[in-house]
Design a protein around this motif. Structure first.
Motif, mmCIF file in Angstrom:
data_model
loop_
_atom_site.group_PDB
_atom_site.id
_atom_site.type_symbol
_atom_site.label_atom_id
_atom_site.label_comp_id
_atom_site.label_asym_id
_atom_site.label_seq_id
_atom_site.Cartn_x
_atom_site.Cartn_y
_atom_site.Cartn_z
ATOM 1 N N TYR A 37 1.031 -1.145 -0.229
ATOM 2 C CA TYR A 37 0.040 0.069 0.023
ATOM 3 C C TYR A 37 0.852 1.239 -0.029
ATOM 4 O O TYR A 37 2.107 1.263 0.412
ATOM 5 C CB TYR A 37 -1.072 -0.172 1.481
ATOM 6 N N GLN A 44 -5.814 8.852 0.851
ATOM 7 C CA GLN A 44 -6.226 7.710 1.502
ATOM 8 C C GLN A 44 -4.938 6.752 1.181
ATOM 9 O O GLN A 44 -4.627 7.025 0.168
ATOM 10 C CB GLN A 44 -7.512 7.254 1.203
ATOM 11 N N GLU A 46 -3.869 3.641 -0.498
ATOM 12 C CA GLU A 46 -4.281 3.177 -1.883
ATOM 13 C C GLU A 46 -3.217 1.681 -1.963
ATOM 14 O O GLU A 46 -1.926 1.576 -1.822
ATOM 15 C CB GLU A 46 -3.682 4.052 -2.918
ATOM 16 N N TRP A 100 -9.484 -11.218 -0.208
ATOM 17 C CA TRP A 100 -10.613 -10.523 0.338
ATOM 18 C C TRP A 100 -10.087 -9.393 1.268
ATOM 19 O O TRP A 100 -10.486 -8.426 1.269
ATOM 20 C CB TRP A 100 -11.730 -11.549 0.772
ATOM 21 N N SER A 101 -9.002 -9.966 2.114
ATOM 22 C CA SER A 101 -8.491 -9.079 3.008
ATOM 23 C C SER A 101 -7.641 -8.037 2.743
ATOM 24 O O SER A 101 -7.435 -6.811 3.189
ATOM 25 C CB SER A 101 -7.669 -10.138 4.185
ATOM 26 N N ILE A 103 -7.455 -6.305 -0.098
ATOM 27 C CA ILE A 103 -7.954 -5.263 -1.154
ATOM 28 C C ILE A 103 -8.740 -4.305 -0.185
ATOM 29 O O ILE A 103 -8.928 -3.071 -0.731
ATOM 30 C CB ILE A 103 -9.027 -5.769 -2.168
ATOM 31 N N SER A 104 -8.712 -4.444 0.991
ATOM 32 C CA SER A 104 -9.457 -3.202 1.814
ATOM 33 C C SER A 104 -8.345 -3.062 3.182
ATOM 34 O O SER A 104 -7.890 -4.091 3.851
ATOM 35 C CB SER A 104 -10.863 -3.633 2.436
ATOM 36 N N SER A 105 -7.939 -1.822 3.136
ATOM 37 C CA SER A 105 -6.746 -1.484 4.197
ATOM 38 C C SER A 105 -7.336 -1.806 5.695
ATOM 39 O O SER A 105 -6.447 -2.238 6.650
ATOM 40 C CB SER A 105 -6.489 -0.089 4.293
ATOM 41 N N SER A 106 -8.802 -1.782 5.838
ATOM 42 C CA SER A 106 -9.187 -1.985 7.062
ATOM 43 C C SER A 106 -9.158 -3.400 7.340
ATOM 44 O O SER A 106 -9.337 -3.874 8.670
ATOM 45 C CB SER A 106 -10.775 -1.545 7.276
ATOM 46 N N ARG A 107 -9.019 -4.321 6.401
ATOM 47 C CA ARG A 107 -8.957 -5.842 6.761
ATOM 48 C C ARG A 107 -7.764 -6.396 6.777
ATOM 49 O O ARG A 107 -7.470 -7.608 7.164
ATOM 50 C CB ARG A 107 -10.076 -6.380 5.666
#
Length: 121
Positions: A37, A44, A46, A100-101, A103-107
């Protein structure tokens, strides 16, 4: 736990190349995907690139960056070519259990401390 240690950031001029490395250690059995990232000032985070068997790159870096890995060394690399000032950011190595995890920074389960890349024009 998983520890991620980045190296290779620094100052570059537009058009230059840099290579980032990320060495993973600890309990790696749950890790199936790694990536990078970046976060530019005021923006934000990326997802720049991730890799399972083959790498996937964000459109913003496609054709300029290459992600690769050395499984024996538990290390992921980000080769950054044709750098632009807009590539200036803190780059974070990440590790996750699934696509799935990651691709989202929160996961994302594990983060490195980050390495700063500054590209001057």
């Amino acid at each position: 736990q998983v520890q991620l240690v980045e190296s290779g950031g620094g100052l570059a001029q537009a058009g230059d190349s840099l290579r980032l490395s990320c060495a993973a250690s600890g309990t790696l059995t749950s890790i199936n995907v790694m990536g990078w990232y970046r976060q530019a000032p005021g923006k934000q985070r990326e997802l720049v690139a991730h890799i399972i068997d083959n790498g996937t790159l964000a459109d913003s870096v496609k054709g300029r960056f290459i992600i690769s890995k050395d499984n024996a060394k538990h290390t992921v690399y980000l080769q950054m070519n044709s750098l632009k000032p807009e590539d200036t950011a803190v780059y974070y190595c990440v590790a996750a259990s699934s696509l799935w995890s990651i691709i989202s920074s929160s996961r994302v389960e594990y983060w490195g401390k980050g390495t700063l890349v500054t590209v001057s024009s």
